[in-house]
Design an enzyme around this catalytic site. Structure first.
Site, PDB file in Angstrom:
ATOM      1  N   ASP A 167      10.337  48.535 -10.070  1.00 22.29           N
ATOM      2  CA  ASP A 167      10.945  47.363  -9.454  1.00 22.29           C
ATOM      3  C   ASP A 167      11.405  46.444 -10.566  1.00 22.29           C
ATOM      4  OD1 ASP A 167      10.406  48.049  -6.892  1.00 22.29           O
ATOM      5  OD2 ASP A 167       8.540  46.915  -6.753  1.00 22.29           O
ATOM      6  N   ASP A 184       5.583  47.167  -3.949  1.00 25.87           N
ATOM      7  CA  ASP A 184       4.626  46.128  -3.577  1.00 25.87           C
ATOM      8  C   ASP A 184       4.526  45.895  -2.073  1.00 25.87           C
ATOM      9  OD1 ASP A 184       7.129  45.049  -3.425  1.00 25.87           O
ATOM     10  OD2 ASP A 184       6.848  43.615  -5.046  1.00 25.87           O
ATOM     11  N   ASP A 227       7.146  50.008   1.076  1.00 26.10           N
ATOM     12  CA  ASP A 227       7.195  50.828  -0.136  1.00 26.10           C
ATOM     13  C   ASP A 227       6.165  51.954  -0.092  1.00 26.10           C
ATOM     14  OD1 ASP A 227       9.182  49.348  -1.301  1.00 26.10           O
ATOM     15  OD2 ASP A 227       7.815  47.997  -2.331  1.00 26.10           O
TER      16      ASP A 227
HETATM   17  P1  ATP Z   1      12.609  44.122  -6.655  1.00 27.36           P
HETATM   18  O1  ATP Z   1      12.749  45.176  -5.616  1.00 27.36           O
HETATM   19  O2  ATP Z   1      12.977  44.534  -8.003  1.00 27.36           O
HETATM   20  O3  ATP Z   1      11.329  43.369  -6.605  1.00 27.36           O
HETATM   21  P2  ATP Z   1      13.921  41.900  -5.558  1.00 27.36           P
HETATM   22  O4  ATP Z   1      12.689  41.101  -5.539  1.00 27.36           O
HETATM   23  O5  ATP Z   1      15.114  41.232  -6.084  1.00 27.36           O
HETATM   24  O6  ATP Z   1      13.816  43.179  -6.353  1.00 27.36           O
HETATM   25  P3  ATP Z   1      13.913  41.791  -2.763  1.00 27.36           P
HETATM   26  O7  ATP Z   1      12.690  40.953  -2.836  1.00 27.36           O
HETATM   27  O8  ATP Z   1      13.997  42.878  -1.791  1.00 27.36           O
HETATM   28  O9  ATP Z   1      14.186  42.463  -4.124  1.00 27.36           O
HETATM   29  O10 ATP Z   1      15.140  40.804  -2.609  1.00 27.36           O
HETATM   30  C1  ATP Z   1      16.427  41.268  -2.307  1.00 27.36           C
HETATM   31  C2  ATP Z   1      17.364  40.124  -2.126  1.00 27.36           C
HETATM   32  O11 ATP Z   1      16.930  39.328  -1.045  1.00 27.36           O
HETATM   33  C3  ATP Z   1      17.432  39.171  -3.318  1.00 27.36           C
HETATM   34  O12 ATP Z   1      18.434  39.552  -4.217  1.00 27.36           O
HETATM   35  C4  ATP Z   1      17.742  37.848  -2.688  1.00 27.36           C
HETATM   36  O13 ATP Z   1      19.134  37.677  -2.556  1.00 27.36           O
HETATM   37  C5  ATP Z   1      17.132  37.974  -1.299  1.00 27.36           C
HETATM   38  N1  ATP Z   1      15.837  37.292  -1.248  1.00 27.36           N
HETATM   39  C6  ATP Z   1      14.791  37.479  -2.052  1.00 27.36           C
HETATM   40  N2  ATP Z   1      13.765  36.714  -1.703  1.00 27.36           N
HETATM   41  C7  ATP Z   1      14.151  36.006  -0.614  1.00 27.36           C
HETATM   42  C8  ATP Z   1      13.527  35.050   0.248  1.00 27.36           C
HETATM   43  N3  ATP Z   1      12.293  34.649   0.061  1.00 27.36           N
HETATM   44  N4  ATP Z   1      14.257  34.542   1.266  1.00 27.36           N
HETATM   45  C9  ATP Z   1      15.497  34.962   1.469  1.00 27.36           C
HETATM   46  N5  ATP Z   1      16.141  35.856   0.718  1.00 27.36           N
HETATM   47  C10 ATP Z   1      15.498  36.373  -0.326  1.00 27.36           C
END
Ligand code: ATP
Length: 930
Positions: free
Chosen positions: A329, A647, A651
């Site tokens: 990730d 996480d 997943d």
């Molecule tokens: P990884 O999978 O590497 O942890 P990540 O944390 O960027 O990546 P996600 O948490 O799935 O992946 O987030 C994907 C997208 O969702 C982000 O790029 C963001 O635009 C949006 N996002 C992340 N957190 C939030 C939130 N708390 N509320 C709304 N949108 C969010």
């Protein structure tokens, strides 16, 4: 409390009767009292082996029993001293075996403790995470998606909560939970919708609950007997070694029989020959091998824990060394997950946000000048939605023990998701704090964020009506928007304007910013459908926030290390492709000719198409959790051993399918942790690399002591076998054979198990998961060194036998020389086993444990030669300088001769690869674009 079933109680009744204050939970004192009266919240363990049984088990071995029997007979025939000594040696061997197994058992137990689950509980008004076994009835706990329910509980608050209860009810579809009391009697478990049961899993939503039953009183406790059979799983290597052990027993026995028959045919006295044969069998069977393997694995696991990697499943230690791809990730694992909003985009204007970290100090500036919030309705709305559509909170923690000024300033921290935390800090920098909005807006609905939807919404009530607030990935959010705020007015969101927003988001992402879009809608009276399609539609797009999330400092180096070790790093993220690519380049993950792929492209591909491209792709962006599973499977089809991090709840399938499933210790859900074989207690990518390094080291150490033990045993058998075939007298008497075994087998082999890794351990390609333990010429080394040890011992014996002047003592002296030569040959060979090349390649003093072990082995041998009483028992004579010279020359030949041979053959080949026997080194890497 009353007899009425828990599901018939109302939430108020439950709180009242359990003496729990909804805002405070139990006091610590009360919790301690209840813990003392109710006991720990754990299921009774199956019977564990007692130390006495473990000790007695050491003597269960068939050959040991034969030896004891034979010894007793010879004792009865008058050989008291011999009999007592042999029994004493067997006893000492038993103690050694016991200590090894006891240690192994204890380390495994400690490991289990470490991966014990936690629960979030409210005690004295503070939400804390405690080991689940410390929960007591009446505790108020908080449950979120991905948590395992830690005890039987009665829900008093639920938001869209679904629980998977198949372990108890057999119903595989998650059921929704609520807080209303149920009136009927005799409701089956599956329909007790206001109760949660120990061991079940929250798959969606969140809530609060009061613990009503713990430990063996829970529904799970009632069926505990059925689920208790959680036997420790042997690793594949342990299983293979067990099979090998069986073969070795047969081979050792067959050779022993040959030795005995040959001896008798050449005129040896049958009973003495039989005793020698049984002693040889006892010595030659590597009974300590499984325990030493377990110790090497368990000690390695302890070392991993110090490096912040918690191994949940022992087999993964072996698999770790084979990892050829790590799928990681991005957020929090490769990056710090410390988000700070640095840029805003509103109606075509770019603004910058100053300030560092979570401290709410900074300003919003445009073209170098602070923006006036009062005159900018769009900015006010953006900040408002940022703070309202948010579950994180900002706290200032006073630091004790620091200087006064520093204490006054305090340290700002975030509780909750760092992405949301960054938005709270943004609001606070502009004076829009959560507390300032609290009285004005009341949240009535939440559609939680999840990695599939990539957005979150809330509905809030305010004086003028109701408002929906949404934030999420801009590329997806704009599809839900029909209007946009432009020049402080709401106008239709035309395709041209949408393109402008998309271009602005792309621009931010190119600078490695994480971009979030914000939107809102005033709800009308007629808007009654308060679900995803009803709320997240016809929204008014407000603007974008761009936040930095700096890469973790140590990750770059870890990725380079991986590349040198032939391990590919792949970034898999829910974030935008451009952001992901920018960060992947910064970290050295994405080479010049490497490719990035979006979840969208992935979804459109067949498995075959994916298989063709999977080796070239280094970054997967905007993926959903189910894509991760396809990526793992495709990599596996292409022959890779895959480590995969995750996480969230979703997943879990990919983590489970990966060869090494890795969960996050800090941010991971219980579900992901339970599916994993490795947990990173610091969520850090670099820790995976450390674990792989340890995994490789442990495997090599196991090979080292297998080589040592087996070569020693071959040497012992060969000495006796060749002597008997040549018609010579017995080169070793039974007591000496047993003493050689005791002195050389235990401690030196264990010390090899904790040997330092060779320098180039992480410069070699990963080994194949199917590799035989004897691969890379280990089998040849065992046999060649073993035979040489036997031949040299016998040569020393023969020379002593034929050159001695003192006729009366000739045989005893020759046997003493054979005995010492055999011991010394093994103790010299043990240093050779540390290297995959030769003894000259490593400093023999580097492994202090080995030096101490060899030292103590010598201390057990020398008195046998120089103490009168022991000489009588062991039938030896003291050796002089020339005798020692003979011993050392022949003891050194097997190791030094082979060492010199290996050095000569390596230097003889000018263009030869640096390693003769080891796995191939990895070719120099392609340059990576920085
Ligand atoms: P990884 O999978 O590497 O942890 P990540 O944390 O960027 O990546 P996600 O948490 O799935 O992946 O987030 C994907 C997208 O969702 C982000 O790029 C963001 O635009 C949006 N996002 C992340 N957190 C939030 C939130 N708390 N509320 C709304 N949108 C969010």
């Amino acid at each position: 409390m009353s007899q009425k079933p828990w599901y018939q109680w109302t939430s108020e009744e439950i709180l009242q009767s359990s003496g729990t204050e909804p805002s405070q939970g139990l006091s610590r004192e009360e919790a301690d009292k209840r813990l003392a009266s109710h006991g720990k919240n754990e299921l009774a363990e199956g019977q564990s082996i007692s130390p006495i049984t473990l000790f007695l088990n050491q003597f269960k071995d068939f050959m040991v029993l034969v030896l004891v029997g034979a010894t007793l007979v010879s004792g009865l025939l008058g050989e008291y001293l011999d009999a007592i000594t042999i029994i004493a040696i067997i006893f000492m061997n038993g103690i050694l075996g016991f200590l090894q197994e006891f240690r192994a058992e204890r380390s495994l137990r400690a490991l289990k403790e470490l991966s014990a689950p936690n629960a979030k509980v409210l005690r004295e008004g503070k939400l804390e995470s405690i080991p689940a076994r410390e929960l007591v009835p009446g505790d108020l706990i908080v449950l979120e998606s991905g948590d395992r329910v830690p005890a039987d509980v009665r829900f008093i608050e639920t938001t869209g909560m679904y629980v998977e209860e198949s372990a108890l009810t057999g119903e595989s579809v998650p059921v929704s939970k609520h807080t209303a009391a149920l009136e009927q009697d005799e409701i089956p478990l599956g329909d007790q919708r206001n109760l949660g049961f120990m061991g079940t899993m929250i798959t969606r939503g969140s809530g609060k609950a009061v613990v009503v039953r713990t430990g063996m009183q829970t529904e799970m406790g009632k069926i505990a007997d059925m689920i208790q059979n959680t036997d420790a799983i042997d690793t594949p290597l342990q299983r293979r070694l067990e099979q090998l052990g069986k073969i070795l027993i047969i081979v050792a026995l067959a050779l022993t029989v040959l030795v005995v028959v040959a001896g008798i045919l050449h005129g040896q006295e049958p009973y003495g020959m039989f005793l020698a044969g049984v002693s040889l069998a006892v010595a030659a069977i590597p009974e300590g091998l499984p325990a030493i393997v377990t110790i090497a694995l368990a000690l390695g696991v302890q070392r991993m824990i110090q490096r912040k990697a918690i191994v949940r499943k022992l087999p993964s230690v072996e698999t770790l060394g084979c990892a050829s791809v790590i799928c990681s990730d991005k957020t929090g694992t490769l990056t710090q997950n410390k988000m700070t909003v640095t840029h805003l985009w509103l109606g075509g204007d770019v603004m910058e946000v100053t300030g560092d970290g979570y401290e709410p100090q900074g300003a919003i500036v445009k073209e170098g000048k602070p923006v006036d919030l009062h005159n900018n309705q769009m900015l006010r709305r953006l900040l408002q939605v940022s703070v309202l559509c948010n579950n994180a909170s900002l706290h200032e923690e006073k630091q004790e023990g620091k200087r006064k000024e520093a204490a006054a300033a305090g340290v700002w921290t975030i509780k909750g998701d760092p992405t949301e935390g960054a938005l709270v800090v943004l609001g606070a920098k502009a004076g829009l704090t959560q507390s300032s909005l609290e009285g004005l807006y009341r949240r009535t609905l939440e559609l939680p964020f999840d990695s599939d939807r990539k957005r979150m919404s809330v509905v809030v009530e305010h004086q003028g009506g109701r408002m929906a607030c949404t934030k999420g990935a801009p590329d997806l959010l704009i599809q839900q928007c029909a209007y946009v705020l432009w020049d402080n007015r709401v106008i239709p969101f035309t395709p041209t304007l949408k393109q402008k927003v998309a271009a602005a988001a792309e621009g931010m992402a190119k600078n490695a910013l994480r971009v979030l879009g914000l939107a809102y809608r005033e709800l009308k009276e007629s808007d009654q459908q308060l679900d995803e399609p009803g709320v997240e539609c016809q929204l008014v797009f407000i603007g974008l926030t761009g936040m930095i999330d700096p890469p973790r400092r140590e990750v770059r180096e870890a990725i380079t290390k991986c590349r040198r070790a032939g391990i590919k790093t792949v970034m898999i993220t829910g974030d935008h492709q451009t952001t992901a690519e920018a960060i992947a380049r910064q970290l050295g993950i994405l080479p010049q000719d490497g490719q990035a792929m979006s979840g969208h492209q992935l979804a459109a591909m067949s498995d075959d198409e994916l298989d063709k491209r999977v080796n070239e792709v280094y970054v997967y962006a905007r993926v959903s959790p189910e894509h991760k599973l396809r990526i793992v499977k495709s990599l596996q089809r292409m022959g890779h051993t895959v480590a995969m991090t995750g996480d969230g709840v979703n997943d879990a399938p990919a983590i489970k399918a990966a060869d090494i499933g890795i969960a996050m210790g800090i941010s991971g859900t219980d579900v992901s942790k339970e599916a994993s074989s490795l947990i990173l207690s610091d969520d850090n990518f670099a820790t995976i690399v450390s674990a792989i390094e340890e995994g490789r080291g442990i495997y090599e150490n196991i090979r080292k002591f297998i080589r040592y033990l087996l070569a020693s045993n071959v040497g012992e058998i060969m000495t006796m076998f060749l002597a008997m075939m040549a018609g010579l007298p017995l080169p070793l008497i039974p007591i000496q054979i047993l003493w050689v075994n005791l002195v050389t087998d235990g401690l030196p082999a264990m010390a090899l198990g904790v040997d330092q890794a060779e320098k180039d351990l992480m410069l070699q390609k990963p080994r194949s998961a199917k590799e035989n333990i004897f691969a890379r010429r280990l089998g040849w080394k065992i046999i060649s060194r073993g035979i040489l040890i036997g031949v040299c011992t016998l040569a020393a014996f023969y020379i002593a036998l034929t050159t001695a002047s003192d006729d009366a003592n000739t045989l005893i002296k020759a046997q003493t020389i054979a005995f010492v030569t055999l011991v010394m040959a093994q103790l010299i060979h043990v240093f050779d086993c540390r290297s995959s090349r030769s003894i000259f390649h490593r400093n023999p003093l580097q492994n202090v444990w080995l030096v101490l072990a060899v030292g103590s082995s010598l201390l057990l041998v020398l008195p046998v030669l120089y103490v009168d009483a022991l000489r009588t028992i062991f039938k030896t004579v003291p050796l002089g300088v020339t005798d020692w010279a003979l011993v050392l020359v022949f003891a050194g030949i097997p190791t030094f001769l082979m060492g010199i041979g290996s050095v000569l053959s390596t230097s003889g080949r000018k263009t030869a690869p640096p390693r003769k026997n080891g796995p191939k080194r990895v070719k120099p890497m392609k340059p990576v674009v920085r």
